[in-house]
Design an enzyme around this catalytic site. Structure first.
Site, short mmCIF file in Angstrom:
data_model
loop_
_atom_site.label_atom_id
_atom_site.label_comp_id
_atom_site.label_asym_id
_atom_site.label_seq_id
_atom_site.Cartn_x
_atom_site.Cartn_y
_atom_site.Cartn_z
N GLN A 76 13.54 44.98 61.19
CA GLN A 76 14.00 43.61 60.94
C GLN A 76 15.45 43.56 60.48
OE1 GLN A 76 11.40 40.14 59.36
NE2 GLN A 76 12.23 41.11 57.55
N THR B 286 12.88 37.88 68.59
CA THR B 286 12.43 37.23 67.36
C THR B 286 13.08 37.96 66.20
OG1 THR B 286 10.48 38.64 67.04
CG2 THR B 286 10.20 36.66 68.39
N GLU B 287 13.27 37.27 65.09
CA GLU B 287 13.92 37.90 63.94
C GLU B 287 13.08 38.99 63.31
OE1 GLU B 287 13.24 33.57 62.45
OE2 GLU B 287 13.32 34.58 64.39
N SER B 288 11.80 39.08 63.66
CA SER B 288 10.97 40.17 63.15
C SER B 288 11.39 41.51 63.72
CB SER B 288 9.49 39.91 63.48
OG SER B 288 9.30 39.90 64.89
N GLY B 289 12.08 41.50 64.87
CA GLY B 289 12.57 42.75 65.45
C GLY B 289 12.13 43.00 66.87
#
Length: 713
Positions: free
Chosen positions: A361, A334-337
């Site tokens: 991130q 996910t782009e959150s990390g």
């Protein structure tokens, strides 16, 4: 009067621990305030509540510029939605607006300025600001609404200042994103000590907290951090400290209800990596349009692939992968990390259960922008005849781009997915065929999208592989435009597709979508991935077949490699791989015959490698899944050893001693790899072991001869 950061280090009693009201009292009218938060992950709810309370009671602070990468909000009243008051906000600079509709509505009314920039760009801007850099230069956003030749990210007529400029460097166009000072950052961690050292052990993502704290300090700003508890001085382990105390000015201890791990989950150790939870045993998805789309997109997954799934429709792919037993054969991000595990949905979005690791991130967007994803699936709202996609602003809704632009522009193979029409669509599956019971009221394939979030023109220039997947058909981006390549069983092209499009796609010979997608029960996708023909999984990239320099940095574009093509054929379950091996053999033979080296027979080498693959194919068929690792290891061995031999073939200038050394290296690679294969095969089955052992014995002899030839030469 001392500068704000000079008086910010100590609260009452010589400690940085203060109330929310005391913390927000330091924010002045006109400040630029940046927030952590990804939906509910890392959102400093208690401090935001205190800021709203101060404004409603005193009218201060006013005219704030609010900055956020992934919007901290629940789509209703929480998070930054609390700050949507006339006079409080002067300007918004955000990546995603769907979770903060009250702010979006405020901007739509013209009561504040608003910029929508790519989430990854904002995340990277924090780092540039922290280093006092004046700008960020990137290709991300070219050809989209962020491009200054379009709107430059401005979302209403009141927004006039140019934050994005077009520049040319090294003969290529780039976008220049101007940096700006940040006066205050409001972050969230887990535990703090009286000195302000902050840990994040219970957070589902670390986001950009460290970069943001540094960005504030670079401009003399202040840092406020919300935590759930306080530890004694000196008790925190230095390895666990995510934000050093010298960067923190105020610490606010929140009540549990204002410090949930996500907006849906108070706390799960499986989100933070504290423990591993049992695999989900939830019922499989209902076989409706969402599952049909998710199933078709799942055919694009590849063994070992690194994948990003967007919010909304693509979330179903993770459920399908779990149902099909392949969730552990791919790496979901996910782009959150988060890396690995199972990405969560809804108000848990941005978290992952049983993840492998969590990175910041901005680091995740380094991975994304650097081409580190092998496949991405994202939702679309509109598609036009130029193959452009709109996912950010449509039908009066400002959703924002989020990470969409970074991901879609920098991933080699992308699938955009969504229902074919919107507003009331109802379908039914009868005897394996799709029937449209009620058509949607709103066309989604239109002449021109309202806003370009993905540029078809840029994708064609970069030769990107792009699919557009719906419940009834699949389109592909080709140089000439949008081509209809697959049609669901039971669907009439004229009646069910063309009649509901505002333009006519290219139609040549569309095939039928795989029947297994429209049948109840598992699709056996695990078997498809395991037994996929080798020529479907790898192919030789002739354009990159050049030997890298012997000394110095090697650009990735110059390294010979095997690349993974997109799924093109209707899935089959092969019982023999003989024809597949022949195809691969022909590809390798064509490559090797370009090099004419004395004493070397490329055709013989090809035959030997074909025998290797055939032997492993037989072993795989006998041992099924257990022997799959054997085939993968043999393929890895083939790549490594062949790379050494190809270098020897390509460079006629090599001295005999150098050629001999390369041959020895190839032999050693084969020897070490063969030992591993032998161990794996024993565990797989006796039959697979017998076949593999025989072939490994032959491999030893072949590479011994190769080394001997090099030495004699």
């Amino acid at each position: 009067m001392p500068e704000r950061h000079q008086i910010a280090f100590y609260g009452k009693g010589g400690t940085k621990i203060v109330s929310g009201a005391e913390a927000v009292a330091m924010i002045r009218s006109g400040d630029t305030v940046a927030f952590s938060g990804f939906v509910g992950i890392g959102t400093p709810e208690a401090v935001i509540c205190a800021l709203e309370k101060r404004f409603l009671e005193t009218g201060e602070p006013s005219n704030l510029t609010l900055v956020f990468a992934a919007a901290p909000g629940d789509g209703k009243d929480k998070g930054l939605n609390r700050l949507a008051h006339d006079g409080l906000v002067k300007r918004l600079i955000g990546g995603h607006f769907k979770p903060v509709p009250k702010l979006a509505k405020l901007a739509a009314s013209g009561k504040c300025e608003i910029y929508n920039l790519p989430l990854g760009v904002i995340s990277h801007l924090y780092r540039e600001i922290a280093g006092r850099k004046p700008w960020l230069i990137s290709k991300v956003g070219l050809g989209t609404f962020v491009d200054p030749r379009n709107s430059g990210g401005k979302m209403n007529s009141n927004t006039t200042e140019d934050l994005v400029e077009m520049v040319e460097t090294h003969g290529e166009e780039r976008l220049l994103y101007n940096a700006f000072p940040i006066d205050v950052v409001i972050l969230r961690g887990t535990t703090a000590d009286p000195s302000g050292n902050v840990t994040m052990e219970k957070e589902a993502a670390t986001l950009d907290n460290l970069s943001l704290a540094m960005a504030a300090k670079a401009g003399g700003g202040i840092v406020i951090v919300q935590v759930e508890g306080i530890a004694p001085a000196g008790s925190l382990h230095s390895r666990d400290i995510a934000i050093p105390g010298h960067l923190v000015d105020r610490v606010v201890v929140a009540q549990p209800e204002d410090h949930m791990q996500t907006y849906a989950t108070h706390y799960s150790g499986a989100f933070s990596g504290e423990f591993r939870a049992p695999p989900d045993s939830a019922a499989s998805m209902k076989l409706d349009e969402r599952k049909i789309i998710a199933r078709r997109c799942a055919f694009e997954l590849r063994m070992g692939g690194v994948v990003n799934l967007g919010i909304g429709m693509p979330e179903g792919i993770a459920a399908v992968a779990a149902e099909e037993g392949i969730i552990d054969k791919i790496t979901l991000t996910t782009e959150s990390g988060t890396i690995g595990g199972t990405p969560q949905t809804g108000m848990d979005f941005g978290a992952a259960k049983n993840l492998e690791s969590i990175i910041d991130q901005n680091q995740m967007f380094d991975l994304i922008d650097g081409g580190g994803l092998s496949f991405a699936c994202l939702s679309f709202a509109q598609v036009d005849a130029q193959c452009n996609v709109n996912a950010s602003r449509f039908g009066g809704i400002l959703a924002g781009a989020g990470g969409f632009i970074n991901i879609s522009q920098n991933t080699r193979h992308v699938a955009f997915c969504g229902k074919f029409t919107d507003g009331g669509l109802r379908i039914e599956i009868r005897d394996g065929k799709l029937a449209i019971l009620q058509e949607g009221r709103q066309a989604k394939f239109i002449k021109e999208v309202e806003q370009i979030t993905f540029s078809g023109e840029i994708a064609r220039e970069t030769h990107q592989s792009v699919l557009y997947v719906t419940e009834r058909c699949v389109f592909s981006l080709i140089p000439e435009g949008l081509e209809l390549i697959e049609v669901a069983p039971g669907i009439d092209i004229e009646r069910d597709i063309l009649a509901h499009m505002e333009f006519r796609p290219i139609i040549r010979q569309p095939r039928e979508m795989a029947a297994v997608i429209f049948a109840d029960g598992p699709m056996n996708l695990d078997q498809l991935l395991l037994e996929r023909m080798l020529s479907e999984r790898i192919e030789f990239d002739a354009e990159r077949s050049t030997r890298p320099p012997a000394i110095g940095w090697t650009p990735a574009s110059s390294i010979p490699r095997l690349v993974t093509p997109s799924f093109e054929e209707k899935p089959t379950m092969p019982t023999s791989q003989t024809s597949d091996i022949q195809t691969l053999t022909n590809q390798i033979n064509e490559m090797l015959t370009k090099f004419n080296m004395p004493g070397v027979d490329p055709a013989a080498l090809v035959r030997e490698q074909a025998r290797n693959i055939e032997a492993v194919a037989q072993a795989t068929q006998l041992a099924n899944k257990g022997a799959y690792g054997v085939a993968e290891k043999q393929l890895e061995l083939f790549r490594a050893a062949s790379s050494q031999l190809l270098m020897m073939f390509e460079d006629a200038a090599l001295a005999p001693k150098e050629r001999s050394e390369l041959a020895k290296q190839a032999y050693e690679v084969a020897l070490n790899g063969s030992r591993e294969i032998t161990s794996m095969a024993v565990k797989a089955s006796e039959n697979a072991f017998a076949i593999t052992r025989k072939r490994m014995t032959e491999i030893f002899e072949q590479f011994r001869k190769a080394a001997t030839i090099g030495k004699d030469t």
